[in-house]
Design a protein around this motif. Structure first.
Motif, PDB file in Angstrom:
ATOM      1  N   ILE A 164      20.930 -10.517  13.406  1.00 47.53           N
ATOM      2  CA  ILE A 164      21.257 -11.779  14.074  1.00 47.53           C
ATOM      3  C   ILE A 164      20.207 -12.843  13.738  1.00 47.53           C
ATOM      4  N   ASP A 178      25.124 -14.797  19.969  1.00 51.31           N
ATOM      5  CA  ASP A 178      25.259 -13.504  19.277  1.00 51.31           C
ATOM      6  C   ASP A 178      24.400 -12.436  19.944  1.00 51.31           C
ATOM      7  N   ASN A 222      25.835 -11.462  23.496  1.00 50.96           N
ATOM      8  CA  ASN A 222      27.068 -10.682  23.321  1.00 50.96           C
ATOM      9  C   ASN A 222      26.753  -9.257  22.870  1.00 50.96           C
ATOM     10  N   ALA A 223      25.777  -9.125  21.971  1.00 52.15           N
ATOM     11  CA  ALA A 223      25.389  -7.805  21.466  1.00 52.15           C
ATOM     12  C   ALA A 223      24.732  -6.960  22.556  1.00 52.15           C
ATOM     13  N   VAL A 254      28.906 -20.796  19.440  1.00 52.04           N
ATOM     14  CA  VAL A 254      28.171 -20.001  18.449  1.00 52.04           C
ATOM     15  C   VAL A 254      26.673 -20.221  18.635  1.00 52.04           C
ATOM     16  N   LYS A 259      20.587 -14.121  10.214  1.00 47.00           N
ATOM     17  CA  LYS A 259      21.772 -14.975  10.126  1.00 47.00           C
ATOM     18  C   LYS A 259      21.438 -16.417  10.474  1.00 47.00           C
ATOM     19  N   TRP A 260      20.613 -16.623  11.506  1.00 45.51           N
ATOM     20  CA  TRP A 260      20.353 -17.982  12.004  1.00 45.51           C
ATOM     21  C   TRP A 260      19.050 -18.594  11.501  1.00 45.51           C
ATOM     22  N   PHE A 282      22.393 -18.317  17.912  1.00 45.27           N
ATOM     23  CA  PHE A 282      21.561 -17.112  17.984  1.00 45.27           C
ATOM     24  C   PHE A 282      21.664 -16.447  19.352  1.00 45.27           C
ATOM     25  N   LYS A 336      19.989  -4.418  14.630  1.00 44.76           N
ATOM     26  CA  LYS A 336      20.982  -5.463  14.944  1.00 44.76           C
ATOM     27  C   LYS A 336      20.305  -6.784  15.311  1.00 44.76           C
TER      28      LYS A 336
END
Length: 296
Positions: free
Chosen positions: A278, A85, A88-89, A80, A281-282, A82, A274
Motif C-alpha cells: 500500500i 487502502d 480497509n485492509a 481512494v 502504491k502511494w 493511502f 501488505k
C-alpha cells in the motif's frame, strides 16, 4: 334546573381533572422512556463497542475527502488514498466493512463524540491537546510540517515570512502547532495569524494566485500534491520548524479493544508485506513507522 346545571358543571370539571391526570401520567411515561433511551445511548457510547462492530460487520470512519494522498474523492467519485487502502485492509482481517463518512475536519472530534463516526482516520496527527479528547492507535507514519512557497518567492527561510500572508487548514495539526509556538511564525506573519481554509485544495488555489505568500501544510501532502499536479518545479518546500505530531488513528476513549485490534492489524499487515504494498502504491517507498515494524 339550576341543580341540574350545577351537576353537569361538576361532572365536566371532574372529567377535565381525570383527563389532566391521564395526560400527566402519559407525559411522565414518555419522559421516562426518553430518559431511559438517552441513558442507554450514553451508556453504549461510553462502552467498549468492539463486539458491536464485529456483530454488525461495519464501522464508520470520518475523513476529509480532499486530503490527498491519505483519503480523498477521485475524479470518478470514488474514495481512494493511502489511509483508505490501509483501513480497509486492517478491518478486512476482522471481517468488518468500512463505511467512509466525509466530515468537516474542524468538527472531527465532535462527530466522534456524538457517535456519527467511530474513528478519525485521515492523516490525523497526534498532539497533546487531541490526546485529551481521543484514544490514539500506535503511530503508523512519521511526518512534519512544511511551508510551500512559489519558486520565485523571496521567502527562503522562516524569518522572511515577516509581514507576509500565511495560509493553513482550519483545525489542522499544523495550525495548532502554529498557535502553540508563536515565536516560530505567528509573531512575525501579517496580522499575527494565518488565513484559514476548510480544505487544502482551496488554500493551494490562493497560493497559486498570489493571495497568500506561503502555505503551512503536512510534508506528505505537500510532496504528493505537487508531484500529482506536475508543479514540483514551480514551488519550493521549506521546513516549518514546527512539531505537529505523527499520524495515528483516533477513537473514543472507551474503545480500547478497537484500538488494540487496529495496532495488531498494522503489525500483521506489515509482516505479510501488505502494508509495504500500500505504501509503495502511494509513496514509492516504505513509510511504516517503527511501531508498525515492531521496532518499538
Amino acid at each position: 334546573s339550576d341543580q341540574i346545571i350545577k351537576n353537569k358543571q361538576k361532572k365536566k370539571e371532574k372529567t377535565k381533572k381525570q383527563h389532566k391526570k391521564i395526560i400527566l401520567a402519559l407525559s411522565n411515561i414518555l419522559m421516562g422512556l426518553f430518559l431511559a433511551s438517552c441513558a442507554k445511548t450514553s451508556k453504549e457510547k461510553n462502552d467498549d463497542q468492539w463486539d458491536t462492530y464485529v456483530k454488525n460487520k461495519k464501522i464508520v470512519i470520518g475523513f476529509d475527502n480532499t486530503f490527498v494522498p491519505m483519503g480523498f474523492k477521485n475524479k470518478e467519485g470514488k474514495n481512494v488514498g493511502f489511509d483508505i487502502d490501509l483501513a480497509n485492509a486492517v478491518f478486512a482481517e476482522y471481517g468488518i466493512e468500512v463505511e467512509w463518512q466525509p466530515i468537516t475536519w474542524s468538527m472531527k472530534e465532535a462527530e466522534l463524540d456524538n457517535g456519527t463516526i467511530d474513528l478519525i482516520w485521515n492523516g490525523y496527527s497526534v498532539t497533546d491537546e487531541r490526546k485529551q479528547k481521543v484514544l490514539f492507535s500506535d503511530i503508523y507514519m512519521e511526518t512534519e510540517e512544511v511551508l510551500i512557497v512559489k519558486k520565485d518567492s523571496a521567502v527562503t527561510k522562516l524569518s522572511d515570512m515577516a509581514d507576509k500572508i500565511l495560509g493553513a487548514q482550519a483545525a489542522s495539526s499544523g495550525y495548532e502547532a502554529f498557535e502553540n509556538n508563536p515565536e516560530v511564525l505567528k509573531d512575525i506573519v501579517k496580522d499575527n495569524d494565518a488565513v484559514q481554509y476548510s480544505t487544502f485544495t482551496q488554500a493551494f488555489i490562493d497560493l497559486e494566485n498570489d493571495r497568500i505568500d506561503a502555505l503551512l501544510v503536512d510534508k506528505v501532502y505537500a510532496n504528493y500534491y505537487l508531484a500529482q499536479k506536475n508543479e514540483t518545479e514551480n514551488y519550493r518546500v521549506l521546513s516549518a520548524a514546527l512539531e505537529s505530531g505523527d499520524f495515528a488513528v483516533g477513537a473514543r476513549k472507551s474503545d480500547v479493544t478497537l484500538v488494540q485490534k487496529i495496532n495488531e492489524g498494522f503489525k500483521k499487515l506489515y509482516k505479510e508485506g501488505k502494508f509495504q504494498e500500500i505504501s509503495q502504491k502511494w509513496f514509492n517507498e516504505d513509510t511504516a513507522s517503527p511501531a508498525v515494524k515492531g521496532e518499538e
